[in-house]
Design an enzyme around this catalytic site. Structure first.
Site, PDB file in Angstrom:
ATOM      1  N   SER A 185      16.430 -25.468   6.188  1.00 36.78           N
ATOM      2  CA  SER A 185      17.193 -26.239   6.897  1.00 36.78           C
ATOM      3  C   SER A 185      15.951 -27.741   7.523  1.00 36.78           C
ATOM      4  O   SER A 185      15.912 -28.360   8.915  1.00 36.78           O
ATOM      5  CB  SER A 185      17.995 -25.966   7.983  1.00 36.78           C
TER       6      SER A 185
ATOM      7  N   THR B 265      10.738 -25.422   9.351  1.00 46.46           N
ATOM      8  CA  THR B 265       8.446 -25.258   9.131  1.00 46.46           C
ATOM      9  C   THR B 265       8.144 -26.647   9.029  1.00 46.46           C
ATOM     10  O   THR B 265       7.356 -26.812   9.701  1.00 46.46           O
ATOM     11  CB  THR B 265       8.714 -24.854   7.677  1.00 46.46           C
TER      12      THR B 265
ATOM     13  N   ASN C  42      12.939 -21.199  -4.154  1.00 43.73           N
ATOM     14  CA  ASN C  42      12.308 -20.360  -2.788  1.00 43.73           C
ATOM     15  C   ASN C  42      10.932 -20.029  -2.739  1.00 43.73           C
ATOM     16  O   ASN C  42      10.591 -19.451  -2.457  1.00 43.73           O
ATOM     17  CB  ASN C  42      13.377 -18.743  -2.925  1.00 43.73           C
TER      18      ASN C  42
ATOM     19  N   ARG D  72       7.626 -19.110  -2.609  1.00 41.96           N
ATOM     20  CA  ARG D  72       6.251 -19.610  -0.863  1.00 41.96           C
ATOM     21  C   ARG D  72       4.962 -19.606  -1.158  1.00 41.96           C
ATOM     22  O   ARG D  72       4.343 -19.747  -2.163  1.00 41.96           O
ATOM     23  CB  ARG D  72       7.063 -18.304  -0.117  1.00 41.96           C
TER      24      ARG D  72
HETATM   25  C1  SPV Z   1      13.761 -16.994   5.481  1.00 40.36           C
HETATM   26  O1  SPV Z   1      14.339 -17.152   4.963  1.00 40.36           O
HETATM   27  O2  SPV Z   1      14.319 -16.960   6.294  1.00 40.36           O
HETATM   28  C2  SPV Z   1      12.019 -16.657   5.433  1.00 40.36           C
HETATM   29  C3  SPV Z   1      11.815 -16.063   4.654  1.00 40.36           C
HETATM   30  O3  SPV Z   1      11.737 -16.871   6.312  1.00 40.36           O
HETATM   31  S1  SPV Z   1      12.173 -14.282   4.484  1.00 40.36           S
HETATM   32  O4  SPV Z   1      11.014 -13.661   4.588  1.00 40.36           O
HETATM   33  O5  SPV Z   1      12.389 -14.466   3.262  1.00 40.36           O
HETATM   34  O6  SPV Z   1      13.554 -14.112   5.575  1.00 40.36           O
END
Ligand code: SPV
Ligand code: MN
Length: 612
Positions: free
Chosen positions: A263, A266, A374, A376
């Site tokens: 949202s 980052t 998703n 990363r």
């Molecule tokens: C999130 O989804 O809020 C993250 C990545 O920061 S996780 O490590 O999958 O939670």
């Protein structure tokens, strides 16, 4: 030598046993012996976090194929299986009595089930044992953690993401009060994916998954345990970034910010001075709120990162350095592509589904994009040129503002300041809702209740969490200001009302408001910026003209929407026993202000109406 040590000696090489015996912690020996007996690994590697040990993990992760080396120096790629691309809510359970909104499971039953899945799970593999600290070492924030895993990828991630603390385990010996994480790839059978959180023993077990958010103990698994510690000890363990914002005359003001995944969290964290992008520990020290980042790395979403909107991350990801890319596309030339990268979409490559080509479809007939939404990257904070010099300060940074953000297309104004701590806690933080994204498995776009963006990680009843939050502010003479932001507001036709860069302006406004240096407009839901100050800031920060028309569209109070939201929120909390009366009082007051305003000005009210 006691029985546990005797057993460990029989299973470890001389060198590894020597490392362990330096520690002198009976509970650690017992736990490790139990886990070796249970998981039955072929060998055990004890990591002291030395350069040589880190190098060993980097080498092995490639040899066993958990990561693939890429063209750029230090870059590697990792893939999780198609059904294991995000946090698995439905497979994650707190082993405790039932609590509203929290997946719980009977402790005895859960422990029995997970131990069955762990039995002999490491046969033919090496067990890796790592020692870490959440937060700066030897600080009031330090929390020690032990990670056991049979995945070099998991340990590689953690070696990038967390402070090595073998030395702290040695120093504290039997006094070390550490969290424990046990992870095994096992047979990588997704049907048997389980993440069980044992609060009583401060231990988390995770099997048959490799996605970072499910497997990396110190990230979201630890968050469940630290929230509980925080509640017992009177501090806050939060799903928040920590950033410094540059004010006038060299002033730096620190904020924390909670947003549900994807949202804008980052990208906001990267705008100015970076301390942390995902987690924060907040403690009251000498009457001030101080925060640290428990992590020293970023496990960030890569989709949509481009050189214009996220220039800093883009540069980091395009330069040499120790970076793990997970679930992106590897191009034939050995570099990576992700959805939204500023280069043409490749014709073919390799991704989490195997060989990939443009137009590839899954079993349901849906097009498979080059990278998973998703997907990363894991990168150490030290690669970021905007890293704040205080990022590892043992006393933390002084927090003057706390920001809550959600993905909200139709209700909340782009930036809002609460009247005071309880008003912010109740109407912004505890009322946070967001439209679901790909960061968790399930249908995207559905509006979800997500108080403090921390609901997925709660390990205490919500009413307890909210009460403690309210109390936290009462212990402070001058609590941080609470703000709400929404980068996703749309008009009736479904067009976004703000551009991505507008958040830079909101930050500068909030920085000034911390010191009440600029005026604000009082509305029924809180303070909003004046048109005049935004016009000035848009010019200053973005060199853009900001029209009054835009201001009115963005900052109109959508009274009916706000009232509907209050209804939804009240209904939820009414059903939670033990929600403090104060909560409903604050909510009722907000409703009354909105109704009074509606009577006089209608159901959508221009901000100009509230001008003094
Ligand atoms: C999130 O989804 O809020 C993250 C990545 O920061 S996780 O490590 O999958 O939670
Ligand atoms: Mn997160």
């Amino acid at each position: 030598m006691n029985d546990h040590l005797y057993f460990l000696k029989s299973r470890l090489s001389e060198d590894m046993f020597e490392r362990l015996s330096q520690i002198g912690n009976e509970k650690l020996y017992e736990f490790l012996a139990d886990m070796i007996k249970l998981c039955n690994p072929t060998s055990v590697f004890i990591s002291t976090g030395s350069t040589a040990d880190l190098e060993y993990v980097r080498k092995r992760v490639i040899e066993v194929g958990e990561e693939i080396p890429l063209k750029t120096q230090g870059h590697t790629a990792h893939f999780d299986s198609p059904a294991d691309q995000a946090r698995a809510r439905d497979d994650t359970f707190i082993l405790s009595d039932p609590m509203p909104f929290i997946n719980t499971k009977n402790r005895e039953e859960g422990l029995r089930e997970i131990k069955e899945l762990l039995r002999n799970s490491m046969e033919g593999r090496e067990m890796l044992v790592g020692f870490y600290s959440l937060g700066p070492k030897r600080s009031p924030f330090e929390i020690l953690a032990l990670q056991i895993t049979d995945s070099y990828y998991v340990m590689h991630n953690e070696n990038i993401m967390y402070r090595q603390a073998y030395d702290e385990f040695v120093r504290l010996a039997n006094r070390a009060n550490f969290l424990k994480f046990v992870h095994s790839i096992a047979k990588y059978d997704i049907k048997k994916r389980r993440i069980f959180i044992d609060l009583e023993d401060e231990t988390v077990y995770s099997v048959n998954t490799t996605y970072g958010g499910n497997s990396m103990g110190l990230k979201k698994l630890a968050l469940r345990l630290t929230i509980r510690r925080a509640m017992n000890e009177g501090w806050l363990s939060e799903h928040m970034f920590v950033i410094g914002v540059n004010g006038p005359n060299g002033r730096v003001t620190y904020f924390t910010g909670a947003y549900p995944s994807m949202s804008g969290k980052t990208s906001t964290a990267m705008l100015e001075r970076l301390v942390g992008d995902d987690l924060a520990f907040l403690k009251i020290i000498n009457g001030e709120v101080r925060a640290v980042n428990p992590e020293i790395g970023v496990f960030g979403i890569i989709e949509g990162i481009n050189s214009v909107d996220d220039p800093i991350i883009y540069k980091v990801l395009s330069s040499p350095g120790e970076i793990i890319f997970s679930n992106v596309l590897i191009k034939p030339d050995g570099t990576v592509y992700w959805n939204g990268k500023d280069e043409p979409e490749p014709e073919k490559g390799y991704n989490y589904t195997g060989e990939w080509w443009k137009g590839k479809r899954d079993e349901k007939g849906n097009l498979i994009p080059p990278s998973h939404p998703n997907a990363r990257f894991t990168a150490p904070l030290t690669l970021f040129p905007n890293l704040d010099k205080n990022y590892d300060d043992p006393s933390g940074v002084v927090v003057r503002g706390i920001i809550f953000g959600g993905r909200d297309s139709d209700t909340s104004v782009p930036v809002l300041e609460s009247f005071n701590w309880p008003h912010g806690v109740v109407t912004i933080a505890a009322s946070l809702e967001s439209e679901r994204t790909a960061a968790v498995i399930g249908q995207v776009g559905v509006r979800e209740f997500n108080p403090m963006a921390n609901l997925d990680f709660l390990s205490v009843p919500l009413n307890v969490y909210i009460s403690k939050y309210l109390e936290f502010g009462k212990r402070l003479q001058n609590p941080p200001k609470i703000f709400g932001v929404n980068y996703f507001l749309k008009d009736e036709r479904g067009n976004y009302l703000n551009s991505k860069e507008d958040k830079r302006v909101w930050l500068k406004w909030m920085e000034r408001r911390v010191y009440n240096e600029v005026e604000a407009v009082k509305t029924p839901v809180g303070y909003i910026p004046t048109y005049e100050i935004l016009k000035e800031l848009f010019k200053q920060v973005l060199n853009k003209e900001y029209s009054k028309d835009d201001y009115v569209k963005q900052f109109s109070i959508r009274v009916d929407k706000y009232l509907e939201k209050i209804e939804r929120i009240r209904k939820i909390y009414k059903e939670i026993k033990g929600t403090p009366d104060e909560f409903f009082i604050v909510l009722d007051e907000q409703e009354k202000r909105l109704r009074d305003s509606k009577e006089r000005h209608g159901s959508v009210i221009s901000p100009l109406v509230y001008y003094g």
